[in-house]
Scaffold this active site. Structure first.
Site, short mmCIF file in Angstrom:
data_model
loop_
_atom_site.label_atom_id
_atom_site.label_comp_id
_atom_site.label_asym_id
_atom_site.label_seq_id
_atom_site.Cartn_x
_atom_site.Cartn_y
_atom_site.Cartn_z
CE LYS A 1 -9.51 -5.76 15.76
NZ LYS A 1 -9.17 -5.17 14.51
CG ASP B 1 -6.91 -5.31 6.34
OD1 ASP B 1 -6.49 -5.43 7.50
OD2 ASP B 1 -7.39 -4.25 5.89
CG PHE C 1 -3.11 5.47 13.27
CD1 PHE C 1 -2.34 5.30 14.40
CD2 PHE C 1 -3.03 6.67 12.57
CE1 PHE C 1 -1.49 6.31 14.84
CE2 PHE C 1 -2.18 7.68 13.00
CZ PHE C 1 -1.41 7.51 14.13
CG ASN D 1 -0.20 -0.06 2.50
OD1 ASN D 1 0.54 0.87 2.84
ND2 ASN D 1 -0.35 -1.15 3.25
CE LYS E 1 -10.95 -0.37 10.74
NZ LYS E 1 -10.29 0.39 9.71
CE LYS F 1 8.95 -11.45 -14.48
NZ LYS F 1 9.81 -10.76 -15.44
O1 PMT Z 1 2.82 6.02 6.60
P1 PMT Z 1 2.29 7.35 6.11
O2 PMT Z 1 2.54 7.56 4.66
O3 PMT Z 1 2.75 8.49 6.97
O4 PMT Z 1 0.68 7.31 6.26
C1 PMT Z 1 0.09 7.30 7.52
C2 PMT Z 1 -1.09 6.30 7.58
C3 PMT Z 1 -2.21 6.72 6.65
C4 PMT Z 1 -0.61 4.90 7.20
C5 PMT Z 1 -1.57 6.30 9.09
O5 PMT Z 1 -1.99 7.59 9.43
C6 PMT Z 1 -2.70 5.31 9.31
O6 PMT Z 1 -3.86 5.63 9.16
N1 PMT Z 1 -2.35 4.05 9.69
C7 PMT Z 1 -3.30 2.93 9.79
C8 PMT Z 1 -3.57 2.42 8.41
C9 PMT Z 1 -4.47 1.20 8.42
O7 PMT Z 1 -4.03 0.13 8.08
O8 PMT Z 1 -5.66 1.42 8.87
P2 PMT Z 1 -6.79 0.25 8.99
O9 PMT Z 1 -8.05 1.01 9.22
O10 PMT Z 1 -6.73 -0.67 7.83
O11 PMT Z 1 -6.37 -0.55 10.29
C10 PMT Z 1 -6.84 -0.21 11.60
C11 PMT Z 1 -5.81 -0.51 12.63
O12 PMT Z 1 -5.58 -1.94 12.67
C12 PMT Z 1 -4.47 0.14 12.39
O13 PMT Z 1 -3.97 0.60 13.64
C13 PMT Z 1 -3.62 -1.00 11.84
O14 PMT Z 1 -2.25 -0.83 12.18
C14 PMT Z 1 -4.22 -2.22 12.54
N2 PMT Z 1 -4.11 -3.47 11.79
C15 PMT Z 1 -4.51 -3.57 10.49
C16 PMT Z 1 -4.43 -4.78 9.84
C17 PMT Z 1 -3.93 -5.91 10.54
N3 PMT Z 1 -3.79 -7.10 9.94
N4 PMT Z 1 -3.55 -5.78 11.82
C18 PMT Z 1 -3.67 -4.60 12.46
O15 PMT Z 1 -3.35 -4.51 13.65
#
Ligand code: PMT
Length: 402
Positions: A342, A279, A324, A210, A338, A289
């Site tokens: 969590k 995810d 986040f 991403n 979320k 490849k």
């Molecule tokens: O890195 P930059 O370019 O500075 O950009 C910043 C950002 C946009 C990445 C950051 O501000 C941000 O939003 N990070 C979380 C991105 C994300 O994956 O969001 P989500 O809504 O998909 O996930 C929610 C939370 O679950 C996040 O805290 C993530 O770290 C966590 N997660 C997600 C997937 C997974 N398999 N396990 C997790 O713990």
């Protein structure tokens, strides 16, 4: 961390030597820049000996000195290298030049060329300080977010009494530390921060990923370290320099990130998950490849490990967890959902469709969402400032007994 200390021509110029020492004691590297008039009060050699580096006094090689390419572009190099510019003492003349963008010597050119925050500590005769033009210039600077450390009142070198005496060295140094985010309020914390994207390999040369640059997570690590925390930074692939003093663990995939987080979970008093973790990953990774001619009709994906889910399972009492949410639709509702699922202490919602927010930008536009339903919308600000606001909440949660 590098700062520039500008010294201008006032009787208080000698106090800048003490300021230099206090800044250095905090571990800052200080580049001293003196105006010609300052050199009438204190010899550059004093600052050179104390700072252990050349003092910059001239724009073009100096009186009798040869102008050369190095000196002609030095202001740009210094401008880019510093994280703050503090001018102490700042004379009425220098304040006027700063207010109007006049760049006729090295120091004032540096002030225009740098994006680093500016702190000024004025010192002058009381009539000069109270003069209408000085008042207006100071207001202009304040409106531009320049930090002004007000002079003290008292007996002045000119024999008069009133406001105009350089603020104490401690007050000026404190302003610099605050601007740089150097506080000690996280000294008791070990922060586990995740940053960046993950890469989920498809074959020997391709992967799913991403647009995360890691800037948000690295800003959190830097701010946390500056506030005295021990910081463990678990980072996906990025091109960023790790902040000084943090323990860095580099990972590639979501699975590796999950492993590193779980391994460090016991040591952490607070966890901040800024990483954009995939995810889903390809259900199958080919060692060679995939050739175009063989085609790829379908890509089967499987879910990755939910790291926050793992944290919830293994979390120990008193451990704070901040998540986040990068969203494009129903941002606050999805973030709140979320947060509840969590059992987080705080979630930072960013609408990644907004200009200046989310992936790869230097700024972010975030809303802090709390379990009791409170929301704090932060305007558009540098990711470092967003990080500071998040860490302010960590401090507040700890004080509230979290
Ligand atoms: O890195 P930059 O370019 O500075 O950009 C910043 C950002 C946009 C990445 C950051 O501000 C941000 O939003 N990070 C979380 C991105 C994300 O994956 O969001 P989500 O809504 O998909 O996930 C929610 C939370 O679950 C996040 O805290 C993530 O770290 C966590 N997660 C997600 C997937 C997974 N398999 N396990 C997790 O713990």
């Amino acid at each position: 961390m590098r700062v520039a200390l500008g010294v201008t021509g006032g009787i208080a110029a000698y106090k800048a030597a003490e300021l230099l020492r206090v800044l250095q004691e905090k571990g800052l590297e200080v580049q001293v820049v003196m105006t010609r008039h300052a050199c009438e009060f204190v010899r550059p050699l004093t600052f050179a000996a104390l700072s252990g580096r050349k003092v910059i006094t001239e724009m073009f090689g100096g009186a009798g000195g040869e102008a050369n390419v190095e000196s002609a572009i030095e202001h740009i190099a210094v401008a880019q290298a510093i994280e703050a510019l503090v001018i102490a003492p700042a004379t009425a003349n220098t304040l006027a030049k700063l207010a109007h963008g006049i760049a006729d010597d090295f120091l004032t050119t540096l002030a225009v060329a740098t994006k680093a925050p500016l702190i000024v500590a004025p010192a002058m005769n009381v009539n000069m300080w109270e003069h209408e033009t000085t008042r207006q210039n100071v207001e202009t600077l304040r409106a531009r977010k320049v930090r002004v450390v007000e002079p003290d009142e008292g007996y002045l070198a000119c024999g008069m009494t009133g406001a105009g005496r350089l603020a104490s060295v401690e007050a000026v140094a404190q302003a610099v530390f605050e601007v740089l985010g150097l506080r000690e309020d996280l000294k008791a914390e070990t922060l586990l921060v995740t940053a960046g994207p993950t890469e989920e390999p498809l074959d020997a040369v391709r992967y799913l990923s991403n647009r995360s640059s890691g800037k948000m997570g690295y800003a959190l690590a830097k701010a946390g370290r500056r506030r005295g925390a021990r910081v463990i930074l678990v980072s996906g692939p990025t091109s960023l320099e790790p902040p000084a003093g943090v323990t860095l663990e580099r990972v590639r995939t979501a699975e590796e990130m999950a492993g590193a987080v779980v391994a460090n979970l016991d040591a952490a008093t607070a966890v901040v998950m800024a990483a954009a973790v995939a995810d889903f990953r390809p259900a199958e990774t080919r060692a060679r490849k995939i050739k175009k001619r063989d085609g790829l009709q379908q890509l089967r994906l499987e879910p990755t490990r939910d790291i926050l889910g793992e944290i919830v399972k293994h979390r120990r009492p008193g451990q704070l967890v901040v998540g986040f949410a990068a969203e494009t639709d129903h941002v606050l509702e999805n973030a709140a959902q979320k947060l509840r699922a969590k059992r987080l202490d705080l979630i930072v919602a960013n609408d990644v469709t907004q200009e200046g927010a989310g992936f790869d930008a230097d700024t972010n536009i975030a809303t802090l969402v709390f379990p009791d339903g409170r929301q704090k919308a932060l305007g558009k600000m540098a990711k470092f400032d967003v990080a500071q606001r998040i860490l302010d909440e960590v401090v507040a949660l700890r004080q509230a007994g979290g």
